[in-house]
Design a protein around this motif. Structure first.
Motif, PDB file in Angstrom:
ATOM      1  N   UNK A  15     -11.884 -15.911  18.110  1.00  0.00           N
ATOM      2  CA  UNK A  15     -11.106 -15.829  16.877  1.00  0.00           C
ATOM      3  C   UNK A  15     -11.850 -16.469  15.715  1.00  0.00           C
ATOM      4  N   UNK A  16     -12.614 -17.511  15.992  1.00  0.00           N
ATOM      5  CA  UNK A  16     -13.448 -18.119  14.958  1.00  0.00           C
ATOM      6  C   UNK A  16     -14.500 -17.122  14.474  1.00  0.00           C
ATOM      7  N   UNK A  17     -15.099 -16.375  15.411  1.00  0.00           N
ATOM      8  CA  UNK A  17     -16.094 -15.379  15.026  1.00  0.00           C
ATOM      9  C   UNK A  17     -15.471 -14.278  14.171  1.00  0.00           C
ATOM     10  N   UNK A  18     -14.221 -13.937  14.454  1.00  0.00           N
ATOM     11  CA  UNK A  18     -13.546 -12.856  13.730  1.00  0.00           C
ATOM     12  C   UNK A  18     -13.091 -13.268  12.333  1.00  0.00           C
ATOM     13  N   UNK A  74      -5.208 -11.016  21.592  1.00  0.00           N
ATOM     14  CA  UNK A  74      -4.123 -10.215  21.021  1.00  0.00           C
ATOM     15  C   UNK A  74      -4.637  -9.467  19.798  1.00  0.00           C
ATOM     16  N   UNK A  75      -4.479  -8.141  19.753  1.00  0.00           N
ATOM     17  CA  UNK A  75      -4.943  -7.385  18.588  1.00  0.00           C
ATOM     18  C   UNK A  75      -4.397  -7.929  17.264  1.00  0.00           C
ATOM     19  N   UNK A  76      -3.138  -8.354  17.260  1.00  0.00           N
ATOM     20  CA  UNK A  76      -2.535  -8.874  16.024  1.00  0.00           C
ATOM     21  C   UNK A  76      -3.251 -10.135  15.557  1.00  0.00           C
ATOM     22  N   UNK A  77      -3.669 -10.986  16.497  1.00  0.00           N
ATOM     23  CA  UNK A  77      -4.370 -12.216  16.134  1.00  0.00           C
ATOM     24  C   UNK A  77      -5.744 -11.898  15.529  1.00  0.00           C
ATOM     25  N   UNK A  78      -6.427 -10.895  16.076  1.00  0.00           N
ATOM     26  CA  UNK A  78      -7.710 -10.486  15.502  1.00  0.00           C
ATOM     27  C   UNK A  78      -7.513  -9.927  14.097  1.00  0.00           C
ATOM     28  N   UNK A  79      -6.504  -9.071  13.963  1.00  0.00           N
ATOM     29  CA  UNK A  79      -6.276  -8.415  12.660  1.00  0.00           C
ATOM     30  C   UNK A  79      -5.926  -9.446  11.593  1.00  0.00           C
ATOM     31  N   UNK A  80      -5.204 -10.479  11.991  1.00  0.00           N
ATOM     32  CA  UNK A  80      -4.794 -11.521  11.040  1.00  0.00           C
ATOM     33  C   UNK A  80      -5.995 -12.268  10.482  1.00  0.00           C
ATOM     34  N   UNK A  81      -7.036 -12.430  11.275  1.00  0.00           N
ATOM     35  CA  UNK A  81      -8.195 -13.219  10.861  1.00  0.00           C
ATOM     36  C   UNK A  81      -9.275 -12.398  10.168  1.00  0.00           C
ATOM     37  N   UNK A 116      -4.847   0.573  17.568  1.00  0.00           N
ATOM     38  CA  UNK A 116      -4.397   1.402  16.442  1.00  0.00           C
ATOM     39  C   UNK A 116      -3.078   0.873  15.873  1.00  0.00           C
ATOM     40  N   UNK A 117      -2.181   0.437  16.771  1.00  0.00           N
ATOM     41  CA  UNK A 117      -0.891  -0.080  16.330  1.00  0.00           C
ATOM     42  C   UNK A 117      -1.056  -1.349  15.497  1.00  0.00           C
ATOM     43  N   UNK A 118      -2.126  -2.098  15.755  1.00  0.00           N
ATOM     44  CA  UNK A 118      -2.390  -3.319  14.994  1.00  0.00           C
ATOM     45  C   UNK A 118      -3.083  -3.025  13.664  1.00  0.00           C
ATOM     46  N   UNK A 119      -3.379  -1.764  13.409  1.00  0.00           N
ATOM     47  CA  UNK A 119      -3.963  -1.390  12.127  1.00  0.00           C
ATOM     48  C   UNK A 119      -5.479  -1.279  12.123  1.00  0.00           C
ATOM     49  N   UNK A 120      -6.091  -1.203  13.302  1.00  0.00           N
ATOM     50  CA  UNK A 120      -7.547  -1.126  13.366  1.00  0.00           C
ATOM     51  C   UNK A 120      -8.044   0.317  13.318  1.00  0.00           C
ATOM     52  N   UNK A 121      -9.197   0.500  12.694  1.00  0.00           N
ATOM     53  CA  UNK A 121      -9.985   1.705  12.862  1.00  0.00           C
ATOM     54  C   UNK A 121     -10.859   1.445  14.092  1.00  0.00           C
ATOM     55  N   UNK A 122     -10.368   1.928  15.224  1.00  0.00           N
ATOM     56  CA  UNK A 122     -10.905   1.510  16.528  1.00  0.00           C
ATOM     57  C   UNK A 122     -11.836   2.567  17.099  1.00  0.00           C
ATOM     58  N   UNK A 123     -13.031   2.114  17.502  1.00  0.00           N
ATOM     59  CA  UNK A 123     -14.025   3.004  18.106  1.00  0.00           C
ATOM     60  C   UNK A 123     -14.411   2.431  19.464  1.00  0.00           C
ATOM     61  N   UNK A 124     -14.303   3.250  20.521  1.00  0.00           N
ATOM     62  CA  UNK A 124     -14.731   2.827  21.847  1.00  0.00           C
ATOM     63  C   UNK A 124     -15.755   3.840  22.374  1.00  0.00           C
ATOM     64  N   UNK A 125     -16.068   3.758  23.648  1.00  0.00           N
ATOM     65  CA  UNK A 125     -17.104   4.596  24.238  1.00  0.00           C
ATOM     66  C   UNK A 125     -16.472   5.642  25.156  1.00  0.00           C
ATOM     67  N   UNK A 126     -16.538   6.899  24.749  1.00  0.00           N
ATOM     68  CA  UNK A 126     -16.088   7.988  25.626  1.00  0.00           C
ATOM     69  C   UNK A 126     -14.601   8.115  25.783  1.00  0.00           C
ATOM     70  N   UNK A 127     -13.817   7.566  24.848  1.00  0.00           N
ATOM     71  CA  UNK A 127     -12.353   7.692  24.928  1.00  0.00           C
ATOM     72  C   UNK A 127     -11.849   8.282  23.614  1.00  0.00           C
ATOM     73  N   UNK A 128     -10.953   9.263  23.692  1.00  0.00           N
ATOM     74  CA  UNK A 128     -10.429   9.879  22.455  1.00  0.00           C
ATOM     75  C   UNK A 128      -9.513   8.930  21.696  1.00  0.00           C
TER      76      UNK A 128
END
Length: 439
Positions: A379-382, A401-408, A427-439
């Motif tokens: 969380x410090x890094x984020x 927790x996605x919400x904790x990351x988004x908050x920081x 996505x629900x936490x508001x991220x533009x999320x990119x992973x590997x090989x998943x739609x």
């Protein structure tokens, strides 16, 4: 029974501690003064879960000792293991046998009675016979046998792999009567008979090749699933469904079908290069292994550009949080880690980098650019980051927790190169999320 382990590095130290746990007296010979001092003081120079406790226990019991006098260590030993480094030679990928050959010469002068000289290091085909030749030339009077006993220790699970192995491979010189050496090797590994671990005896050449072939095959599986992940991205399939559907086939198996930014570490990059050279020199080139090396190098090199593209085409002046730096979790090993080319690419592109790794930051400081900021936790890094990149799949990151990351974070871009997060939750936490090989 007493044995000598020449080399107190990763393979030598783990093997020595585990043999001592079997009740065998083990003398470890370590030539590096700083490493030897650390071992004598009870400081473990590598990170491996449980190794510090195992070493301390067997040192206290008097079964495990450390020194630099090879003569005193070898004399009286029933078996002498060579567990020194075989790094790739600069420029051609061949294994550098300098340390192995030096150890063989030292053993030759130290032997005072019959012993089995065992290669534990990963060595090219023909090395055990070359060791025998070196010893015979130096000491034609001495009685000995040679054996090849390759290690199959995964960093982060090395003790478990030694104590509960899938198999133990022991190569012997079948041109002569190997009965005496075979009995000694059986005795060394007798505790494993109780758990019915397969003990496989082969020729010297077969044992040496099994190690390279095993690692190269696993590297091939990783490169294959990485290419399939890219295909899944293009056609809308899910690489995890693909991997599960494949892995349930008993002929394929589930392991090493996890997509990511490419393989690294001390074994796969080195061993695939070495096997390619061995095959070329033998006149039977392995095109699959050569392609695996090329695919992996290209993948690691491309990851930085993939991150930049997800950030809109430029990271100049932007802050990027990096979660994980080591090549895999449960180790502090930075050798050939995918994070190396990624960090250098992002730094060259003008990004401000903030990183956290649970155990690898000290090692990372020695190989990564000076401008990298090391943080107290994920969380410090984020904090204040425009984008976040997951480079190593430490379990502690899965619990974030996605919400904790988004908050920081200041921005909302996440590139999950290890697929540790759930896409819907991100996505629900508001991220533009990119992973590997998943739609």
């Amino acid at each position: 029974m007493r044995i000598t382990m020449i080399g107190g590095g990763y393979v030598g130290l783990v093997s020595a501690a585990c043999f001592a746990e079997f009740g065998i007296d083990v003398a470890v010979v370590e030539a590096d003064p700083a490493r030897l001092e650390a071992l004598r003081e009870g400081r473990i120079p590598i990170y491996e879960p449980g190794l510090d406790t195992l070493v301390a226990k067997n040192v206290a019991a008097g079964r495990l000792t450390f020194g630099d006098d090879i003569t005193s260590a070898v004399r009286g030993s029933t078996a002498v293991f060579i567990a020194v480094g075989t790094p790739p030679r600069n420029g051609d990928g061949r294994a550098d046998m300098t340390y192995v050959h030096t150890a063989a010469r030292q053993i030759a002068h130290a032997l005072d009675d019959y012993a089995v000289v065992v290669t534990k290091s990963t060595v090219p085909v023909g090395t055990s016979r070359r060791i025998a030749q070196i010893i015979r030339e130096a000491r034609p009077d001495v009685d000995f046998d040679v054996a090849s006993n390759p290690e199959f220790l995964r960093e982060g699970n090395a003790i478990g792999d030694f104590m509960r192995p899938d198999r133990v491979i022991i190569g012997l010189d079948t041109d002569h009567d190997p009965a005496r050496a075979q009995e000694i090797m059986r005795t060394l590994y007798r505790p494993l008979y109780l758990i019915e671990a397969p003990i496989v005896f082969t020729s010297l050449e077969s044992a040496e090749l099994i190690k390279y072939a095993s690692n190269s095959f696993l590297a091939m599986k990783i490169s294959f699933i990485n290419e399939m992940a890219d295909l899944c991205d293009k056609v809308g399939a899910n690489v995890h469904d693909l991997a599960r559907g494949m892995g349930l086939d008993g002929r394929i198996g589930r392991k090493f079908l996890h997509p990511g930014p490419g393989y690294g570490g001390s074994c796969f990059p080195k061993d695939t290069l070495a096997l390619s050279r061995i095959a070329q020199e033998a006149g039977a080139p392995s095109r699959l292994v050569e392609a695996t090396v090329q695919v992996n190098e290209a993948r690691k090199a491309s990851m930085g550009s993939r991150i930049i593209a997800a950030c809109g085409g430029s990271v100049a002046g932007r802050t990027i949080a990096l979660l994980g730096l080591t090549f895999k979790p449960e180790t502090d090993d930075m050798r050939e880690s995918p994070s190396l080319p990624i960090v250098h690419r992002l730094a060259e592109a003008g990004a401000t980098l903030r990183a956290f790794d649970p155990v690898g930051m000290e090692a990372a400081r020695r190989v990564l650019p000076d401008g990298l900021e090391y943080c107290a936790d994920a969380l410090d890094a984020a904090q204040g980051a425009d984008a976040l990149v997951v480079l190593t799949e430490w379990n502690v990151f899965r619990a974030l927790a996605p919400a904790a990351l988004r908050e920081r974070m200041s921005g909302n871009v996440v590139l999950d190169l290890r697929n540790v997060f759930e896409p819907a939750a991100m996505r629900a936490a508001g991220f533009a999320y990119h992973s590997i090989g998943r739609p």
